[in-house]
Design a protein around this motif. Sequence first.
Motif, mmCIF file in Angstrom:
data_model
loop_
_atom_site.group_PDB
_atom_site.id
_atom_site.type_symbol
_atom_site.label_atom_id
_atom_site.label_comp_id
_atom_site.label_asym_id
_atom_site.label_seq_id
_atom_site.Cartn_x
_atom_site.Cartn_y
_atom_site.Cartn_z
ATOM 1 N N VAL A 126 67.732 -25.031 8.134
ATOM 2 C CA VAL A 126 67.011 -25.997 7.300
ATOM 3 C C VAL A 126 66.430 -25.666 5.846
ATOM 4 O O VAL A 126 66.496 -26.418 4.861
ATOM 5 C CB VAL A 126 65.593 -26.269 8.074
ATOM 6 C CG1 VAL A 126 64.676 -27.257 7.239
ATOM 7 C CG2 VAL A 126 65.744 -26.986 9.353
ATOM 8 N N ALA A 127 66.038 -24.383 5.886
ATOM 9 C CA ALA A 127 65.859 -24.088 4.330
ATOM 10 C C ALA A 127 66.809 -24.144 3.426
ATOM 11 O O ALA A 127 66.688 -24.666 2.259
ATOM 12 C CB ALA A 127 65.414 -22.353 4.372
ATOM 13 N N ASN A 130 67.307 -27.937 2.657
ATOM 14 C CA ASN A 130 66.198 -28.293 1.670
ATOM 15 C C ASN A 130 66.670 -27.787 0.186
ATOM 16 O O ASN A 130 66.423 -28.600 -0.635
ATOM 17 C CB ASN A 130 64.839 -27.836 1.988
ATOM 18 C CG ASN A 130 64.413 -28.398 3.445
ATOM 19 O OD1 ASN A 130 64.841 -29.308 3.815
ATOM 20 N ND2 ASN A 130 63.440 -27.765 3.995
ATOM 21 N N ASP A 131 66.962 -26.730 0.270
ATOM 22 C CA ASP A 131 67.509 -26.229 -1.032
ATOM 23 C C ASP A 131 68.549 -27.000 -1.642
ATOM 24 O O ASP A 131 68.430 -27.573 -2.898
ATOM 25 C CB ASP A 131 67.933 -24.855 -0.976
ATOM 26 C CG ASP A 131 67.995 -24.051 -2.180
ATOM 27 O OD1 ASP A 131 67.650 -24.653 -3.423
ATOM 28 O OD2 ASP A 131 68.071 -22.825 -2.379
ATOM 29 N N ALA A 134 67.228 -30.437 -2.666
ATOM 30 C CA ALA A 134 66.615 -30.295 -4.042
ATOM 31 C C ALA A 134 67.253 -30.313 -5.162
ATOM 32 O O ALA A 134 66.940 -30.749 -6.415
ATOM 33 C CB ALA A 134 65.502 -29.236 -3.835
ATOM 34 N N LEU B 171 60.938 -31.432 -1.996
ATOM 35 C CA LEU B 171 62.008 -30.715 -1.449
ATOM 36 C C LEU B 171 61.865 -29.247 -1.745
ATOM 37 O O LEU B 171 61.717 -28.949 -2.885
ATOM 38 C CB LEU B 171 63.295 -31.311 -1.861
ATOM 39 C CG LEU B 171 63.487 -33.000 -1.261
ATOM 40 C CD1 LEU B 171 64.779 -33.223 -1.878
ATOM 41 C CD2 LEU B 171 63.380 -33.038 0.019
ATOM 42 N N HIS B 172 62.115 -28.484 -0.575
ATOM 43 C CA HIS B 172 62.216 -27.014 -0.872
ATOM 44 C C HIS B 172 61.094 -26.508 -1.751
ATOM 45 O O HIS B 172 61.331 -25.769 -2.743
ATOM 46 C CB HIS B 172 63.669 -26.685 -1.627
ATOM 47 C CG HIS B 172 63.983 -25.444 -1.470
ATOM 48 N ND1 HIS B 172 64.423 -24.480 -2.595
ATOM 49 C CD2 HIS B 172 64.530 -24.711 -0.289
ATOM 50 C CE1 HIS B 172 64.565 -23.535 -2.127
ATOM 51 N NE2 HIS B 172 64.516 -23.303 -0.843
ATOM 52 N N GLU B 176 60.194 -22.585 1.386
ATOM 53 C CA GLU B 176 61.588 -23.409 1.422
ATOM 54 C C GLU B 176 61.690 -24.652 2.415
ATOM 55 O O GLU B 176 62.386 -25.262 2.792
ATOM 56 C CB GLU B 176 62.590 -22.473 2.199
ATOM 57 C CG GLU B 176 63.107 -21.085 1.002
ATOM 58 C CD GLU B 176 64.297 -20.614 1.297
ATOM 59 O OE1 GLU B 176 65.306 -21.040 0.790
ATOM 60 O OE2 GLU B 176 64.490 -19.701 1.954
ATOM 61 N N ARG B 177 60.362 -24.839 2.560
ATOM 62 C CA ARG B 177 60.086 -26.387 3.347
ATOM 63 C C ARG B 177 59.713 -27.278 2.481
ATOM 64 O O ARG B 177 59.303 -27.446 1.294
ATOM 65 C CB ARG B 177 59.114 -26.206 4.419
ATOM 66 C CG ARG B 177 59.476 -25.058 5.580
ATOM 67 C CD ARG B 177 60.553 -25.471 6.339
ATOM 68 N NE ARG B 177 61.117 -24.497 7.258
ATOM 69 C CZ ARG B 177 61.782 -23.578 7.341
ATOM 70 N NH1 ARG B 177 62.280 -23.075 6.051
ATOM 71 N NH2 ARG B 177 62.083 -22.810 8.395
ATOM 72 N N ASN B 178 59.956 -28.845 2.968
ATOM 73 C CA ASN B 178 59.491 -29.793 2.208
ATOM 74 C C ASN B 178 57.901 -30.301 2.348
ATOM 75 O O ASN B 178 57.501 -30.036 3.392
ATOM 76 C CB ASN B 178 60.344 -31.060 2.883
ATOM 77 C CG ASN B 178 61.633 -30.672 2.424
ATOM 78 O OD1 ASN B 178 62.278 -30.149 1.726
ATOM 79 N ND2 ASN B 178 62.548 -31.472 3.323
#
Lengths: 156, 285
Positions: A126-127, A130-131, A134, B171-172, B176-178
């Motif tokens: 997930v990390a 998300n990166d 983003a 985001l991130h 590292e979470r939203n």
Amino acid sequence: MRNRVLINRVAGCGLVLFLAGCALKPSQQATLYDRLGGNEGVTAIVDNLLYELAGNEKLIGFFEETDINRFRTKLIEQLCEVSDGPCRYSGDSMAKAHSNMTLNRSHFDSLVNDLIAAMDANDTPVAAQNDLLARLVPMYDEVMHPQKYLSDADQY
Amino acid sequence: MFKAVFILLALSCAASVGIAQEASKILGTSALQQIEGAGGGGIVPWATIGGYGSEGEWGGAASAGGVQVSDLVLDAGGVLIGWNNRVEVSFMQQTLQVNELSSGPFDAVIQQHIYGAKVRAFGHLIYEPWPQISVGVQQKLNLNPNIPIDVLGADSDRGTDIYVSASKLWLHALAERNLLLNVTARYTNANQNGLLGFGNGDGSDYRWVAEASAGVFLNHHWAIGGEYRQQPDRLASVDESPWWDAFVAWFPSKRIAVVAAYVDLGTVALWDEQRGGYVSIQITN
């Protein structure tokens, strides 16, 4: 005297550890590209995305005249570059690539859903997901309003 | 009460099947039907338009839930419809009951109907650098105003809240979470969100209150967070304190959402330290 030697040694060790720590740090920080699984991972994510898009009634129409092999190669390059991998994106600008499409937010949402599904199918953490999202989301404006960017480019 | 909720849920299921072709928003960004019916968290309305409808699409939600604190039980059920990620209309029915042993002069049920509307003014929750800003209104009608007006001295059995919300999902952003943040400014004269009537008999009336929510998506399906909601504290007869909650939300799919929270309502009418639990289940399109 003995104490001073001890202190010097402790201080010396501390300094060595500190410098070693500094030296080690960069190599311990994996790039996002690594966390996506390197070339193999990014390729798998793009292939999964192509499967998702093939079944997406909302988006499939936009790819009617697309050379899928070229699209695949360029997208792998682009995700590699965006994630700090050893690649250089050689495709069109986002504005040029989307200039003939009439897109709204539901198309963009739908693509994000497909990309998430593609990463899920590759067990991307997930990390890292998300990166990557983003880093891609700032392209939103250029994708949605390509004319704005194209006319700018034409001036130069 | 529960009959009404089930009817609402059934109606909403039928409606959502009818409009269920496409709903493209990202999992979890439908948000939840908050306690007054608007799309938001548990107690705070957010700038998000409820349901999963993106541009050119319909979305909707129906929810049933309740709050149980030391001396009080509040049931809430409602529906909302969102269109084009632009407009949201909602309805919520609330029923407040006092636990038998604590009742005293409150041996009664207080029901309230809340009709809501919200419009996204500009911005996008995720894609644009600035937050999504929405303006909303909640028309509240207290169906059992005797206790609020005759006993507690409230001014009216109805009131209209107006609010402005700003929401943004980064985001991130955190570990590292939203990360989702929301702030809301509300112009209101509603005592305990209207369940204890509106304003005070001496005419002291509307004021601005501040509300806020923060939440983190641990993964696609789970989010945790907290909320704060200031109250107008208008009644001369009893105190009113801010509401707080800490929540866990679960989005197993785009169809269902479940939220559970620890809530602290502070002082409510005759009872202080009103703390307990909140649970709500939502069917979403």
